[in-house]
Design a protein around this motif. Structure first.
Motif, short mmCIF file in Angstrom:
data_model
loop_
_atom_site.label_atom_id
_atom_site.label_comp_id
_atom_site.label_asym_id
_atom_site.label_seq_id
_atom_site.Cartn_x
_atom_site.Cartn_y
_atom_site.Cartn_z
N PRO A 38 65.24 -35.66 27.47
CA PRO A 38 65.49 -34.27 27.09
C PRO A 38 64.24 -33.64 26.47
O PRO A 38 63.56 -34.26 25.66
N GLY A 39 63.91 -32.45 26.92
CA GLY A 39 62.73 -31.74 26.44
C GLY A 39 61.51 -31.95 27.31
O GLY A 39 60.52 -31.24 27.14
N GLU A 40 61.55 -32.91 28.24
CA GLU A 40 60.43 -33.13 29.15
C GLU A 40 60.62 -32.32 30.42
O GLU A 40 61.72 -31.87 30.73
N ASN A 41 59.52 -32.17 31.18
CA ASN A 41 59.61 -31.45 32.44
C ASN A 41 58.60 -32.01 33.42
O ASN A 41 57.79 -32.87 33.07
N PHE A 42 58.67 -31.55 34.66
CA PHE A 42 57.70 -31.94 35.68
C PHE A 42 57.36 -30.72 36.52
O PHE A 42 58.10 -29.74 36.55
N LEU A 43 56.23 -30.80 37.19
CA LEU A 43 55.77 -29.73 38.06
C LEU A 43 56.13 -30.10 39.49
O LEU A 43 55.72 -31.14 39.99
N LEU A 44 56.90 -29.25 40.13
CA LEU A 44 57.24 -29.40 41.54
C LEU A 44 56.29 -28.54 42.36
O LEU A 44 56.11 -27.36 42.06
N VAL A 45 55.69 -29.13 43.39
CA VAL A 45 54.83 -28.40 44.32
C VAL A 45 55.48 -28.49 45.69
O VAL A 45 55.82 -29.58 46.16
N ASN A 46 55.67 -27.34 46.34
CA ASN A 46 56.40 -27.27 47.61
C ASN A 46 55.71 -26.30 48.56
O ASN A 46 54.91 -25.48 48.14
N PHE A 65 69.12 -27.93 32.84
CA PHE A 65 67.76 -27.82 33.35
C PHE A 65 67.16 -26.46 33.03
O PHE A 65 67.86 -25.51 32.74
N THR A 66 65.83 -26.42 33.10
CA THR A 66 65.10 -25.17 33.02
C THR A 66 64.29 -25.01 34.30
O THR A 66 63.99 -26.01 34.99
N TRP A 67 63.94 -23.79 34.63
CA TRP A 67 63.26 -23.49 35.89
C TRP A 67 62.27 -22.37 35.64
O TRP A 67 62.64 -21.28 35.23
N ASP A 68 61.00 -22.64 35.85
CA ASP A 68 59.97 -21.64 35.57
C ASP A 68 58.94 -21.65 36.69
O ASP A 68 58.15 -22.59 36.82
N TYR A 69 58.95 -20.59 37.51
CA TYR A 69 57.96 -20.48 38.58
C TYR A 69 56.55 -20.39 38.00
O TYR A 69 56.32 -19.64 37.05
N VAL A 70 55.63 -21.12 38.59
CA VAL A 70 54.22 -21.05 38.23
C VAL A 70 53.46 -20.32 39.33
O VAL A 70 52.58 -19.51 39.06
N GLU A 71 53.81 -20.60 40.58
CA GLU A 71 53.17 -19.99 41.74
C GLU A 71 54.24 -19.70 42.78
O GLU A 71 55.10 -20.53 43.05
N VAL A 76 51.98 -22.00 48.93
CA VAL A 76 52.35 -23.01 47.95
C VAL A 76 53.25 -22.37 46.90
O VAL A 76 52.97 -21.28 46.41
N TRP A 77 54.33 -23.06 46.58
CA TRP A 77 55.21 -22.68 45.48
C TRP A 77 55.17 -23.81 44.48
O TRP A 77 55.22 -24.99 44.87
N SER A 78 55.10 -23.48 43.21
CA SER A 78 55.17 -24.50 42.19
C SER A 78 56.08 -24.01 41.07
O SER A 78 56.09 -22.84 40.71
N VAL A 79 56.87 -24.97 40.58
CA VAL A 79 57.90 -24.68 39.59
C VAL A 79 57.88 -25.79 38.54
O VAL A 79 57.80 -26.97 38.89
N ILE A 80 57.96 -25.40 37.28
CA ILE A 80 58.16 -26.40 36.24
C ILE A 80 59.67 -26.52 36.03
O ILE A 80 60.34 -25.54 35.72
N ILE A 81 60.17 -27.74 36.23
CA ILE A 81 61.59 -28.03 36.07
C ILE A 81 61.73 -28.95 34.87
O ILE A 81 61.06 -29.99 34.79
N GLY A 82 62.54 -28.55 33.91
CA GLY A 82 62.70 -29.34 32.69
C GLY A 82 64.14 -29.74 32.45
O GLY A 82 65.07 -29.17 33.00
N LYS A 83 64.27 -30.76 31.62
CA LYS A 83 65.60 -31.22 31.19
C LYS A 83 65.84 -30.68 29.80
O LYS A 83 65.01 -30.88 28.90
N THR A 84 66.94 -29.98 29.61
CA THR A 84 67.21 -29.36 28.32
C THR A 84 67.54 -30.42 27.27
O THR A 84 67.93 -31.54 27.59
N LYS A 85 67.35 -30.01 26.02
CA LYS A 85 67.59 -30.93 24.89
C LYS A 85 69.05 -31.01 24.59
O LYS A 85 69.82 -30.17 24.87
#
Length: 85
Positions: A38-46, A65-71, A76-85
């Motif tokens: 919980p509280g960590e995230n990863f960058l998805l590149v698609n 979860f959290t979802w935050d577009y970066v690009e 290229v699409w990239s999203v930071i996907i996180g697990k909520t606390k």
């Protein structure tokens, strides 16, 4: 669709699914998500907008979860996907 904010600024890892066969992409993404604390995230590149993945997260893991577009494309699409606390 409104973007949810990520839980931390620095992704724990990057998952680039562009080289995976489409049938394996969601499996790899959800395995990575499940490995997060919980509280960590990863960058998805698609190579396309992962909106269907967002809807799958909404259906299966609402409020987890959290979802935050970066690009946002066009190549290229990239999203930071996180697990909520």
């Amino acid at each position: 669709m409104s973007d949810l904010q990520s839980t931390t600024n620095t992704p724990r890892t990057t998952v680039d699914v562009r080289t995976l066969a489409p049938m394996y992409r969601h499996q790899r993404i959800f395995e990575t998500f499940e490995s997060l604390q919980p509280g960590e995230n990863f960058l998805l590149v698609n190579d396309h907008d992962p909106k269907p993945l967002y809807y799958q997260f909404q259906a299966e893991r609402a409020d987890q979860f959290t979802w935050d577009y970066v690009e946002k494309g066009p190549e290229v699409w990239s999203v930071i996907i996180g697990k909520t606390k």
